[in-house]
Design a protein around this motif. Structure first.
Motif, PDB file in Angstrom:
ATOM      1  N   VAL A  48      29.006 -34.791 -20.879  1.00  0.00           N
ATOM      2  CA  VAL A  48      27.819 -34.384 -20.945  1.00  0.00           C
ATOM      3  C   VAL A  48      27.257 -35.786 -21.337  1.00  0.00           C
ATOM      4  CG1 VAL A  48      26.062 -33.296 -22.493  1.00  0.00           C
ATOM      5  CG2 VAL A  48      27.908 -32.146 -21.643  1.00  0.00           C
ATOM      6  N   SER A  49      27.864 -36.624 -22.700  1.00  0.00           N
ATOM      7  CA  SER A  49      27.498 -37.762 -23.043  1.00  0.00           C
ATOM      8  C   SER A  49      28.466 -38.621 -23.386  1.00  0.00           C
ATOM      9  CB  SER A  49      26.227 -37.593 -23.946  1.00  0.00           C
ATOM     10  OG  SER A  49      26.578 -36.899 -24.953  1.00  0.00           O
ATOM     11  N   PRO A 108      29.493 -38.810 -18.089  1.00  0.00           N
ATOM     12  CA  PRO A 108      28.677 -37.823 -17.465  1.00  0.00           C
ATOM     13  C   PRO A 108      28.526 -37.849 -16.187  1.00  0.00           C
ATOM     14  CG  PRO A 108      27.603 -39.124 -19.657  1.00  0.00           C
ATOM     15  CD  PRO A 108      28.731 -39.745 -19.051  1.00  0.00           C
ATOM     16  N   ASP A 152      22.025 -26.554 -24.420  1.00  0.00           N
ATOM     17  CA  ASP A 152      21.241 -27.732 -24.248  1.00  0.00           C
ATOM     18  C   ASP A 152      21.829 -29.113 -23.812  1.00  0.00           C
ATOM     19  OD1 ASP A 152      19.781 -30.129 -24.437  1.00  0.00           O
ATOM     20  OD2 ASP A 152      18.955 -29.409 -26.412  1.00  0.00           O
ATOM     21  N   TRP A 153      21.702 -29.526 -22.377  1.00  0.00           N
ATOM     22  CA  TRP A 153      22.602 -30.534 -21.704  1.00  0.00           C
ATOM     23  C   TRP A 153      22.148 -31.802 -22.259  1.00  0.00           C
ATOM     24  CZ3 TRP A 153      26.647 -29.947 -18.792  1.00  0.00           C
ATOM     25  CH2 TRP A 153      27.180 -28.822 -18.216  1.00  0.00           C
ATOM     26  N   SER A 154      21.173 -31.995 -23.172  1.00  0.00           N
ATOM     27  CA  SER A 154      20.898 -33.185 -23.538  1.00  0.00           C
ATOM     28  C   SER A 154      21.666 -33.397 -24.930  1.00  0.00           C
ATOM     29  CB  SER A 154      19.255 -33.518 -23.708  1.00  0.00           C
ATOM     30  OG  SER A 154      18.840 -32.404 -24.585  1.00  0.00           O
ATOM     31  N   SER A 155      21.711 -32.627 -25.717  1.00  0.00           N
ATOM     32  CA  SER A 155      22.261 -32.555 -26.805  1.00  0.00           C
ATOM     33  C   SER A 155      23.838 -32.063 -27.002  1.00  0.00           C
ATOM     34  CB  SER A 155      21.341 -31.836 -28.280  1.00  0.00           C
ATOM     35  OG  SER A 155      21.419 -30.405 -28.001  1.00  0.00           O
TER      36      SER A 155
END
Ligand code: S6P
Ligand code: ZN
Length: 187
Positions: free
Chosen positions: A103-104, A125, A11-14
């Protein structure tokens, strides 16, 4: 229509890896106190979580050319003036390179030759950080949020942690008068 060669999703958002084959490890301050300049005198408890790593080893990891990938979640914080960081390592095989994709969060990637020459690259990112197989690498979280980064490396790269435990990196990433600065190892 699609085959499923191995059962993992990312999951690229988390920055969370899921699947049957996902391994996980974590590091606490108690395991890394000696790596921080003021680790021995820090009042932070030993069980303070510094980072966790999830990784997968698809296929036959011992096969020549096999790849691993994983994701590291490095917590925000400092030990004294020094930002939370990963242990850092050389690959045992100096021909085995690696990619880091933030990623973040935000931070710094410290890189070092066997001779001790050390430099820093920004981790944000969108950046694609290529790590030469001969260079030690350590991620440092200089932000207020977790620094999350995806990594891919050859399964047979191996880890040399001992050299870093003995010698450290040539630079430290510290907070000084409200700013993030690079300091010589002994400062
Ligand atoms: C493996 C890759 C990362 C790190 C992880 C934790 O080659 O560089 O998955 O293992 O970021 O760092 P360290 O230094 O404790 O292994
Ligand atoms: Zn590595």
């Amino acid at each position: 229509m699609f085959s499923a060669p191995f059962a993992a999703t990312f999951d690229w958002s988390s920055g969370v890896l899921r699947g049957d084959t996902v391994h996980r490890s974590s590091k606490t301050l108690g395991q890394m106190r000696g790596l921080f300049r003021h680790g021995a005198t820090s009042a932070l408890p030993d069980d303070t979580l510094l980072y966790s790593v999830q990784w997968v080893a698809p296929g036959t990891p011992q096969a020549a050319g096999a790849l691993l990938f994983g994701c590291t979640h490095l917590e925000p914080g400092r030990v004294g003036d020094e930002y939370f960081m990963t242990h850092g390592h050389f690959h045992a095989l100096s021909s085995r390179a690696e990619f880091y994709l933030p990623v973040s969060g935000s931070g710094v990637l410290l890189l070092m030759t066997r001779g001790g020459e050390t430099w820093a690259e920004e981790m944000l990112p969108g950046k694609v950080l290529h790590i030469d197989g001969a260079h030690a690498h350590r991620a440092v979280n200089t932000g207020a949020e977790p620094l999350v980064f995806w990594a891919c490396w050859p399964a047979d790269a191996g880890y040399d942690y001992a050299t870093i435990a003995e010698r450290g990196f040539g630079l430290r990433v510290v907070e000084h008068k409200g700013r993030t600065v690079l300091a010589d190892q002994q400062q």
